[in-house]
Write an enzyme that holds these catalytic residues in place. Structure first.
Site, mmCIF file in Angstrom:
data_model
loop_
_atom_site.group_PDB
_atom_site.id
_atom_site.type_symbol
_atom_site.label_atom_id
_atom_site.label_comp_id
_atom_site.label_asym_id
_atom_site.label_seq_id
_atom_site.Cartn_x
_atom_site.Cartn_y
_atom_site.Cartn_z
ATOM 1 N N HIS A 82 6.394 -8.681 33.476
ATOM 2 C CA HIS A 82 6.611 -7.678 32.217
ATOM 3 C C HIS A 82 5.394 -7.427 31.462
ATOM 4 O O HIS A 82 5.062 -5.973 31.241
ATOM 5 C CB HIS A 82 7.904 -7.652 31.495
ATOM 6 C CG HIS A 82 8.157 -6.774 30.427
ATOM 7 N ND1 HIS A 82 9.223 -5.706 30.881
ATOM 8 C CD2 HIS A 82 7.688 -6.333 29.268
ATOM 9 C CE1 HIS A 82 9.181 -5.190 29.572
ATOM 10 N NE2 HIS A 82 8.301 -5.124 28.650
ATOM 11 N N GLU A 83 4.921 -8.366 30.899
ATOM 12 C CA GLU A 83 4.036 -8.266 30.020
ATOM 13 C C GLU A 83 2.616 -7.945 30.685
ATOM 14 O O GLU A 83 1.704 -7.227 30.132
ATOM 15 C CB GLU A 83 3.749 -9.504 29.106
ATOM 16 C CG GLU A 83 4.777 -9.848 28.404
ATOM 17 C CD GLU A 83 5.579 -8.770 27.252
ATOM 18 O OE1 GLU A 83 4.763 -8.165 26.843
ATOM 19 O OE2 GLU A 83 6.796 -8.879 27.255
ATOM 20 N N GLY A 86 10.326 -11.724 22.315
ATOM 21 C CA GLY A 86 10.170 -12.813 23.565
ATOM 22 C C GLY A 86 8.667 -12.964 24.044
ATOM 23 O O GLY A 86 8.155 -14.117 23.974
ATOM 24 N N GLU A 126 3.384 -4.531 17.111
ATOM 25 C CA GLU A 126 4.324 -3.633 17.491
ATOM 26 C C GLU A 126 5.616 -3.589 16.469
ATOM 27 O O GLU A 126 5.987 -5.015 16.197
ATOM 28 C CB GLU A 126 4.306 -3.699 18.830
ATOM 29 C CG GLU A 126 5.322 -2.716 19.643
ATOM 30 C CD GLU A 126 5.412 -2.806 20.870
ATOM 31 O OE1 GLU A 126 5.551 -1.409 21.448
ATOM 32 O OE2 GLU A 126 5.521 -3.713 21.498
#
Length: 892
Positions: free
Chosen positions: A315-316, A279, A145
């Site tokens: 989040h992931e 992260g 990404e």
């Protein structure tokens, strides 16, 4: 023949400079084989891409970058077509294949053999390192990404061009673990090397393809419906993955229930790698983390580490639905991925850890979005992406922080139940497909009966946000909106704003402000308070003057508020009496600081307001108070240098009450928020040179250096101790610096290493600062970890850091490139300056060094310098500022 050549040249010109690939063909499936030579840091590969030809064409155009193309053919109906020309265009990152005859409509297979070098800057297919038995060894990782799958294999590298993938990784040393998106279906080994084949994936975008090759241990668990979840950790450290594993399993169940859609893959792996620029990355079925974000242990992980881990993991995992199952159509809609994953990570964390009161801490996220979006160089949430490399710059506070904040505002406006039901419908409708922002608004409109598109377009398609000015005008309360800019200018934007406000302490009212100005009379206001429209003996203006009027209740709106003096006086009184919620006290403080920065309020107003918060104990408020003190110190050093000691003393007095209440030692059973607060307060006292705090912490650090098993220096106060010793370090007394370097070299805990790196640049001695920065540039510090050092540079060290940056430019670009880590250099080293002269100097230095990957960041940094410079000039006109600082420092 000449005609064909000229036609080819003309066609090639038309293909250049395009943000997106031609739509003549679309990929359906990739058979991808990678053969990395990890020792030599290179790889070979082959890919067979099943294509649908939608329009007859002699050209196949796909993405490729830094790859050597060896053999190419296209097979259809058992006929093999070999291109007559193969053009590799590095500038546009495309591979153009020209065929003698047009490829006809229908299905075909494009076969390409290629080779490449394992990247050095943590992009594409890259080389990382790990230590095994004291020996440094290579590993291989992917990070695709946004647009770096093309650095690993030729592909249609756009999010809308989804396909299925069957991946094989060969030539890997047998002792290494090989991971990809899907479970292993076959493994063959000769005892030295092995080949691993993975099951075919569901349809997904190229940026979500992942491969990791390294030496790991793992632990596993299962969700309530049997999904296997694993945490892969460095050998011997698998127990450090327990917390992340536990959170991931819970998050999978939470999201399955929230969306009413099950997780779509048979497994979810999480792997901690030593070298990773972000992260974490949400690759479908294989989330990759930097070690600090996945590993946890009570000895080295402070409360902030624990909370950060929870937010990152949730989040992931959220991306497995919002981003992976349903994917944005183009990078313009990146915020659909990142904004939603950020917002819902707080929702999931709040369910897992309700005692953290995490939604109050979400206010920090909103503040970050407001600060970025108050710049003239900001951009809309939906930003037009013109070049592949420009995508990198959209991974910023607008996509993440503003995006998540406007989502929270929308949820608050529509109601949580309707919002949840709508998101579930959206996920079901677009599962395995791509979506645009308008698609989501359409579903929300259907479910709510409200024209969400009309409402939200003002927030996503135009940059900026409004400031709502509130004033009492005769017997009315007047609301006026205008675009807020930190530069002090006023834009001409107009928003549809869900205004919430309270009258008194318990009466909340809301309305949509879709015009520039609206007034509410006292009778209208009273009807909402007590159901009566009758007047009282007091005149109407007096009633309004004595009401506590707070706008943006709970801070769920993405806007600033400016109160007239009468309302501000009542609010200040309410803060003193502690009769407002933590969120509302935070909002008043945060808005006042922003108005001061924009020179709409004098600094004296802000300092007087800060003084009211002296006995504050709420984590989120004290944390913001400290950040504002840091910011004031930065600009004040340009104006009242001779009064800096008084200013620091005032800051110390502001937080000393809180520090004394908390104490140095953690109390058994204390709250997570108190533990967080202690660290931030002690770090602030150390940074502002509070001698008693520094002396006590340095004494404890010496005890720790003599005996690592001592209980005198817990992880909860280590960072403050490290800053204390560095604030007292100089070329004459190097004890602190040498001690921290020794600790850094001895520890194997990544959290401890980053804690030290975040502290060693807090020294005020220029010579030590240079040594620290040179150390950062050495091989002793992993490339990704430079961000901790630059974020911790002291106020006194900023000029030294800028000089070093200019002198070391070539070395910096060679080591880090100009990607994600480099962007932190821009923010941390350049932004703290506060003069127009410095802004001019920065512009001149970068005049012939600009790069699309950091161009926007640089513009924003220069604008922020000029904003502070304007504030400095304004402060110089405040004649009584020094006297006020002296009074406040004395507690008056």
């Amino acid at each position: 023949m000449a005609y064909i050549v000229n036609d080819h040249e003309e066609q090639m010109k038309q293909l250049k400079g395009q943000p997106r690939l031609p739509t003549w063909v679309v990929p359906k499936h990739y058979d991808l084989t990678l053969n990395p030579n990890i020792l030599a840091s290179n790889f070979t590969g082959s890919v067979r891409i099943h294509l649908s030809v939608l329009d007859p064409t002699r050209y196949l155009v796909l993405n490729s970058l830094d790859l050597i193309i060896h053999e190419v053919s296209f097979t259809t109906n058992e006929l093999k077509h070999v291109p007559c020309d193969v053009v590799v265009d590095g500038e546009d990152e495309i591979l153009v294949l020209l065929f003698e005859e047009a490829l006809s409509l229908g299905e075909g297979i494009l076969s390409i053999n290629f080779s490449g070098i394992l990247d050095e800057h943590m992009k594409g297919f890259y080389r990382g390192t790990y230590v095994d038995g004291g020996v440094k060894k290579n590993m291989a990782v992917t990070q695709f990404e946004a647009v770096d799958a093309r650095k690993c294999f030729p592909c249609w590298d756009e999010p809308a061009l989804k396909a299925t993938f069957k991946i094989t990784v060969g030539g890997v040393p047998s002792e290494l673990t090989v991971l990809s998106n899907m479970p292993v279906c076959q493994e063959n080994s000769d005892g030295i090397l092995k080949s691993v084949q993975f099951e075919e994936s569901p349809i997904m975008s190229t940026y979500l393809v992942a491969v990791v090759i390294g030496l790991f241990d793992y632990i596993e668990d299962k969700t309530s419906d049997g999904i296997v979840v694993r945490a892969y950790c460095p050998v011997g450290k698998s127990e450090k993955g327990k917390l992340a594993l536990n959170i991931a399993v819970k998050a999978l169940d939470i999201y399955k229930n929230y969306f009413s859609v099950p997780y779509s893959l048979p497994k979810l792996d999480m792997v901690a790698v030593p070298d990773f620029s972000a992260g974490a990355m949400e690759n479908y079925g294989l989330i990759v983390y930097r070690e600090t974000e996945l590993l946890h242990d009570d000895l080295h992980s402070a409360a902030a580490n624990t909370q950060r881990l929870a937010i990152v993991v949730t989040h992931e995992v959220a991306h497995q639905w919002f981003g992976n199952l349903v994917t944005m159509e183009w990078w313009t809609h990146l915020w659909l991925n990142e904004g939603f994953a950020t917002w819902i990570s707080y929702l999931a964390t709040d369910i897992i850890y309700p005692e953290w009161r995490i939604w109050t801490q979400f206010l920090d996220t909103t503040t970050g979005g407001l600060q970025m979006d108050a710049l003239e160089t900001s951009h809309p949430i939906e930003v037009e992406v013109r070049t592949a490399r420009a995508v990198d710059e959209t991974f910023d506070a607008i996509s993440y922080k503003k995006g998540s904040s406007v989502i929270r505002m929308l949820e608050d406006y529509l109601g949580a139940d309707i919002f949840q039901k709508s998101l579930g419908s959206y996920i079901k409708r677009y599962a395995s497909k791509n979506a645009k922002t308008e698609d989501l608004w359409s579903v929300l409109s259907e479910e709510s009966g409200i024209d969400v598109n009309k409402f939200m377009n003002t927030w996503t398609k135009q940059k900026g946000f409004p400031c709502i000015s509130i004033k009492i005008n005769d017997s009315s309360l007047e609301f006026e909106q205008a675009q807020f800019l930190s530069s002090g200018r006023h834009g001409d934007g107009l928003w549809v704003i869900p205004i919430t406000f309270s009258l008194g302490l318990n009466h909340k009212r809301s309305f949509l402000l879709d015009t520039k100005l609206r007034s509410l009379t006292l009778s209208q206001l009273q009807a909402s308070v007590d159901g009566s429209s009758s007047s009282t003996e007091m005149n109407e203006e007096e009633i309004l003057k004595n009401l506590v009027i707070k706008v943006n209740v709970g801070q769920t709106g993405f806007y600033r508020v400016k109160y007239d003096d009468k309302i501000a006086t009542q609010l200040k009184k309410a803060i003193k009496e502690n009769s407002l919620t933590a969120a509302d006290k935070f909002g008043i403080l945060d808005d006042t600081y922003a108005l001061c920065e924009a020179c709409e309020l004098p600094l004296s107003n802000l300092l007087s307001l800060l003084n009211v918060y002296r006995k504050e104990l709420e984590y989120i408020i004290v944390s913001r108070l400290i950040d504002i003190c840091y910011a004031i110190a930065t600009v004040s050093s340009e104006v009242i240098l001779d009064s800096m000691a008084d200013l620091k003393q005032f800051f110390i007095e502001l937080i000393l009450f809180c520090a004394q209440k908390l104490g140095l030692e953690p109390v058994a059973g204390e709250s997570h928020l108190d533990t967080l607060l202690r660290e931030e307060v002690l770090v602030a006292l150390a940074t502002f040179d509070h001698s008693e705090t520094q002396k006590e912490l340095m004494k404890r650090l010496r005890s720790y250096l003599d005996d690592r098993d001592t209980s005198l220096l817990s992880v909860k106060i280590k960072k403050a101790a490290y800053i204390s010793v560095m604030r007292n370090t100089s070329t004459i007394d190097r004890y602190g610096f040498e001690s921290l370097l020794k600790l850094y070299r001895e520890t194997g805990a990544v959290q401890e290493k980053t804690r030290i790196l975040g502290s060693i640049a807090s020294c005020s001695d220029p010579a030590i600062i240079v040594e620290v920065l040179d150390f950062m540039l050495s091989n002793e510090v992993r490339e990704q970890d430079a961000i901790y050092v630059t974020a911790g540079i002291s106020l006194e060290g900023r000029e030294t850091a800028w000089t070093w940056f200019k002198e070391k430019w070539d070395s910096i670009v060679t080591k880090w490139g100009t990607g994600m880590v480099f962007n932190h250099f821009i923010r941390d080293i350049i932004r703290p300056f506060c003069s127009h002269t410095k802004a001019d100097e920065v512009e001149a230095f970068f005049a012939d060094r600009i790069n699309p990957s950091f161009a926007m960041n640089l513009k924003q940094s220069i604008e922020q310098i000029r904003i502070k410079a304007r504030l400095v000039e304004k402060m110089k006109q405040e004649e009584s500022l020094k006297e006020l600082v002296k009074e406040l420092a004395c507690g008056e």
